[in-house]
Write an enzyme that holds these catalytic residues in place. Sequence first.
Site, PDB file in Angstrom:
ATOM      1  N   HIS A   1     -50.105  64.917 -54.935  1.00 58.26           N
ATOM      2  CA  HIS A   1     -50.485  65.112 -53.536  1.00 58.26           C
ATOM      3  C   HIS A   1     -50.497  66.615 -53.260  1.00 58.26           C
ATOM      4  O   HIS A   1     -49.820  67.394 -53.931  1.00 58.26           O
ATOM      5  CB  HIS A   1     -49.487  64.430 -52.616  1.00 58.26           C
ATOM      6  CG  HIS A   1     -49.554  62.933 -52.650  1.00 58.26           C
ATOM      7  ND1 HIS A   1     -48.966  62.156 -51.683  1.00 58.26           N
ATOM      8  CD2 HIS A   1     -50.134  62.066 -53.534  1.00 58.26           C
ATOM      9  CE1 HIS A   1     -49.172  60.882 -51.964  1.00 58.26           C
ATOM     10  NE2 HIS A   1     -49.873  60.799 -53.073  1.00 58.26           N
TER      11      HIS A   1
ATOM     12  N   GLU B   1     -49.128  68.493 -51.074  1.00 58.95           N
ATOM     13  CA  GLU B   1     -47.827  69.116 -50.816  1.00 58.95           C
ATOM     14  C   GLU B   1     -47.062  69.359 -52.112  1.00 58.95           C
ATOM     15  O   GLU B   1     -46.479  70.423 -52.323  1.00 58.95           O
ATOM     16  CB  GLU B   1     -46.965  68.226 -49.908  1.00 58.95           C
ATOM     17  CG  GLU B   1     -47.582  67.884 -48.579  1.00 58.95           C
ATOM     18  CD  GLU B   1     -48.336  66.557 -48.592  1.00 58.95           C
ATOM     19  OE1 GLU B   1     -49.150  66.318 -49.511  1.00 58.95           O
ATOM     20  OE2 GLU B   1     -48.127  65.756 -47.664  1.00 58.95           O
TER      21      GLU B   1
ATOM     22  N   CYS C   1     -46.346  61.848 -46.650  1.00 56.65           N
ATOM     23  CA  CYS C   1     -45.803  60.528 -46.957  1.00 56.65           C
ATOM     24  C   CYS C   1     -44.320  60.669 -47.320  1.00 56.65           C
ATOM     25  O   CYS C   1     -43.787  61.784 -47.405  1.00 56.65           O
ATOM     26  CB  CYS C   1     -46.571  59.905 -48.120  1.00 56.65           C
ATOM     27  SG  CYS C   1     -46.312  60.736 -49.707  1.00 56.65           S
TER      28      CYS C   1
ATOM     29  N   CYS D   1     -43.636  62.865 -50.486  1.00 55.93           N
ATOM     30  CA  CYS D   1     -43.760  64.305 -50.243  1.00 55.93           C
ATOM     31  C   CYS D   1     -42.613  64.835 -49.395  1.00 55.93           C
ATOM     32  O   CYS D   1     -42.116  65.936 -49.632  1.00 55.93           O
ATOM     33  CB  CYS D   1     -45.114  64.614 -49.616  1.00 55.93           C
ATOM     34  SG  CYS D   1     -46.481  64.294 -50.762  1.00 55.93           S
TER      35      CYS D   1
END
Length: 174
Positions: A74, A76, A104, A107
């Site tokens: 992801h 991040e 999410c 993360c």
Amino acid sequence: MISGKAAWRLMSSILNKSKATVDDDISYMRIALELARQARDYDEVPVGAVVVQNGMIIGRGYNNPICASDPTAHAEVVAMRDAGNHLANYRLPECTLYVTLEPCAMCMGAMFHARIERLVYAAADPKTGACGSIIDLPSQAKLNHHLQVTAGIMASEASMLLKQFFAQRRVAKL
């Protein structure tokens, strides 16, 4: 549209900050949006992130779990990996993470472990958002790390990018 909690966070954070800081948030979010466009160009969900320490970008990332065959890739996490390499440390002290979509749970967990000081996100995520949309991990008092959260910076731009991406995907499937 952002949730009531997210709107409250946005308003309270703006009221508690100087104009220069809000302008800085917008500048860094613009860079995160450009990274999100790079993800889109690779047919990945358009999410971008930057990590900033002392006014300098030390980490950049965009979503690429499909291209990398990595479910943790992801934006991040990629940006925090880049920042960790820059600092040669898995802790990211005095850092702000800017991301175009509400993080999410995975993360957020990574941010807690990295000791991110501040999170700034653009659009709320009503399906997996862990800062108030589905769950609110930053508000959990029992966690051993807490960070400041600012929501809604350039939310309309980030939301539009996501809506256009998914609309194009739906058309392609027809």
